[in-house]
Design an enzyme around this catalytic site. Structure first.
Site, PDB file in Angstrom:
ATOM      1  N   GLU A 166      -5.822  -7.464 -38.089  1.00 48.24           N
ATOM      2  CA  GLU A 166      -6.922  -8.842 -38.642  1.00 48.24           C
ATOM      3  C   GLU A 166      -7.705  -9.286 -37.002  1.00 48.24           C
ATOM      4  O   GLU A 166      -8.736 -10.055 -37.442  1.00 48.24           O
ATOM      5  CB  GLU A 166      -6.075 -10.042 -39.651  1.00 48.24           C
ATOM      6  CG  GLU A 166      -6.598 -11.469 -40.537  1.00 48.24           C
ATOM      7  CD  GLU A 166      -5.524 -12.110 -40.227  1.00 48.24           C
ATOM      8  OE1 GLU A 166      -6.313 -13.146 -41.110  1.00 48.24           O
ATOM      9  OE2 GLU A 166      -4.424 -11.791 -40.659  1.00 48.24           O
TER      10      GLU A 166
ATOM     11  N   ASP B  35      -9.770 -21.049 -38.902  1.00 49.69           N
ATOM     12  CA  ASP B  35      -8.910 -22.693 -39.599  1.00 49.69           C
ATOM     13  C   ASP B  35      -8.364 -22.783 -38.636  1.00 49.69           C
ATOM     14  O   ASP B  35      -8.631 -24.495 -38.425  1.00 49.69           O
ATOM     15  CB  ASP B  35      -7.941 -21.817 -40.760  1.00 49.69           C
ATOM     16  CG  ASP B  35      -7.975 -20.624 -41.200  1.00 49.69           C
ATOM     17  OD1 ASP B  35      -9.167 -20.921 -41.552  1.00 49.69           O
ATOM     18  OD2 ASP B  35      -7.582 -20.579 -42.753  1.00 49.69           O
TER      19      ASP B  35
END
Length: 450
Positions: free
Chosen positions: A415, A178
């Protein structure tokens, strides 16, 4: 943590995040089904239950758009509205598109890297290796092949009208990376227009705001969503109107490998010869397109900004796209391996483990705690490990996997990870992190305890 305990902990993460036929990406921060997350999750699930792995992919492709697009999010109707933004209400207008799926669950209007065929092939490989569920896996391949073909055709046409072999993205979220510096120059050229006020929810789950995209970045993210929505999620209209229009080399490289997997699936399922010829042409065109984006100075592959007509110069993990796609040039493979081993990536002397950061520590925009601007990502380590095996670099692959498992040995399955301290960041209990750990642990080449 011992290997057996680590595997049990990884399996427990996937079971905890199992929503009954599909898997949420994480317990809190990501309560929905993400497209390329599900591909990697299916690879991990194959080692637990072939049928459940197939269901993961099936549940995602049940929400495929009529164009063949696989949406980047399938929203969980039971998730509270305050759990994630932009959620289904923000994307509600996408359902008005004539191409939107007829399924009751809402989806976003974006897509993500096409790792799904790789996962489907892996499900069969695991079943054959274990000698369990082979017939079920083969039947699943026959069922899912037409949907995978439609997905790849969409990317080869609607997302590449130039016939360059490279996938075009309309939004950084479609890359899966992103807030990477890959997109900084292109995003800076985006002028934000009038749009409704919004409240970010991601910062509620991450204690350090520096780990997440900045406010100006997020404004541009939401504005690009508005542009896509105002064009009815129509690809041709968005192609003309979007101020962000980029050829994504990482997604393109994954598509090349996914097409190789799709070709094998076509052979298993007895698909028509015409299909196979088309897929071979996509593979050839994809590798040629990536060759065009090679930067001999950086020894990396660079994304290309169609609006500005220039490459996006940033040293990130996406630059290893030709390694992932499988370059047919020995000298280019050697250059990529040299870059991977250099201090610009896995050879940096201050790394906790010699694993490549998402952005080179030598880049001006490197930030060791900020999402895709520096942390190491286990899922990318898995992708590079798998690519090294495909390239015949088995010893390198074993070393990378050994270090990747050492990073995960605390059993938190973060993550992403701070590259210098090894601290897990983002969301703990991340499904795709647990999934790639299971695939590593199940592989015969694991020779060291984490």
């Amino acid at each position: 943590m011992e290997v057996g305990e680590l595997a049990a902990r990884a399996a427990a993460v996937l079971r905890k995040n199992d929503m009954g036929g599909w898997t949420r990406a994480a317990p809190n921060l990501y309560p929905h089904q993400w497209s390329w997350d599900s591909a990697f999750i299916a690879i991990g699930l194959a080692h637990l239950d072939v049928g459940r792995a197939a269901a993961e992919i099936r549940s995602l492709l049940d929400h495929q758009w009529k164009t063949g697009k696989v949406p980047h999010i399938v929203f969980n109707p039971d998730a509270p509205p305050e759990s994630y933004f932009p959620g289904p209400e923000h994307w509600a207008s996408a359902a008005d598109s004539p191409d939107a799926p007829s399924s009751p669950a809402r989806t976003s209007g974006l897509c993500q890297p096409p790792a799904h065929a790789i996962a489907v092939r892996r499900i069969l490989e695991v079943a054959e290796k274990r000698g369990e569920g082979v017939a079920e896996a083969r039947e699943f391949l026959r069922e899912i092949y037409p949907k995978l073909l439609a997905w790849h055709r969409y990317l080869a046409t609607a997302r590449d009208p130039e016939g360059s072999g490279l996938v075009t993205i309309f939004h950084p979220w479609e890359s899966g990376t992103d807030n990477s510096p890959r997109w900084s120059a292109a995003l800076e050229r985006v002028e934000v227009g009038e749009m409704p006020d919004y409240a970010r929810l991601d910062l509620n789950y991450v204690p350090d705001p520096s780990e997440r995209p900045t406010g100006p970045e997020y404004d541009r993210f939401i504005w690009l969503v508005e542009v896509i929505k105002r064009n009815g999620c129509n690809d041709a209209a968005t192609y003309d109107a979007s101020p962000f229009l980029v050829k994504d080399v990482l997604a393109s490289a994954i598509l090349v490998r996914a097409n190789e997997a799709l070709l094998e699936i076509a052979e298993v399922t007895g698909a028509p010869d015409g299909d196979r010829a088309t897929i071979r042409a996509w593979i050839e065109r994809g590798r040629a397109g990536l060759d065009e984006r090679w930067d001999p100075r950086l020894k990396l592959c660079l994304d290309y900004d169609l609006r500005a007509g220039e490459p996006l110069r940033a040293r990130t993990i996406a630059g290893f796209a030709p390694l992932i796609s499988g370059t047919e040039r020995p000298e280019r493979l050697r250059a990529l391996l040299d870059a991977l081993d250099s201090r610009a990536f896995a050879g940096h002397p201050n790394l906790r483990w010699p694993l490549p950061p998402s952005t080179s520590p030598e880049e001006p925009e490197f930030h060791p705690r900020s999402y895709w601007r520096g942390p190491t990502w286990p899922v990318m380590n898995w992708l590079l490990w798998w690519s090294l095996i495909e390239a015949g670099e088995k010893e390198r692959a074993v070393r990378l996997k050994s270090q990747g498992l050492a990073q995960l040995s605390d059993g938190r399955f973060g993550e992403y990870y701070e590259p210098f301290t090894g601290e897990p960041l983002g969301s703990d209990g991340q499904s795709w992190t647990a999934a790639v750990a299971l695939d590593w642990l199940a592989n015969e080449e694991v020779s060291e305890k984490p």
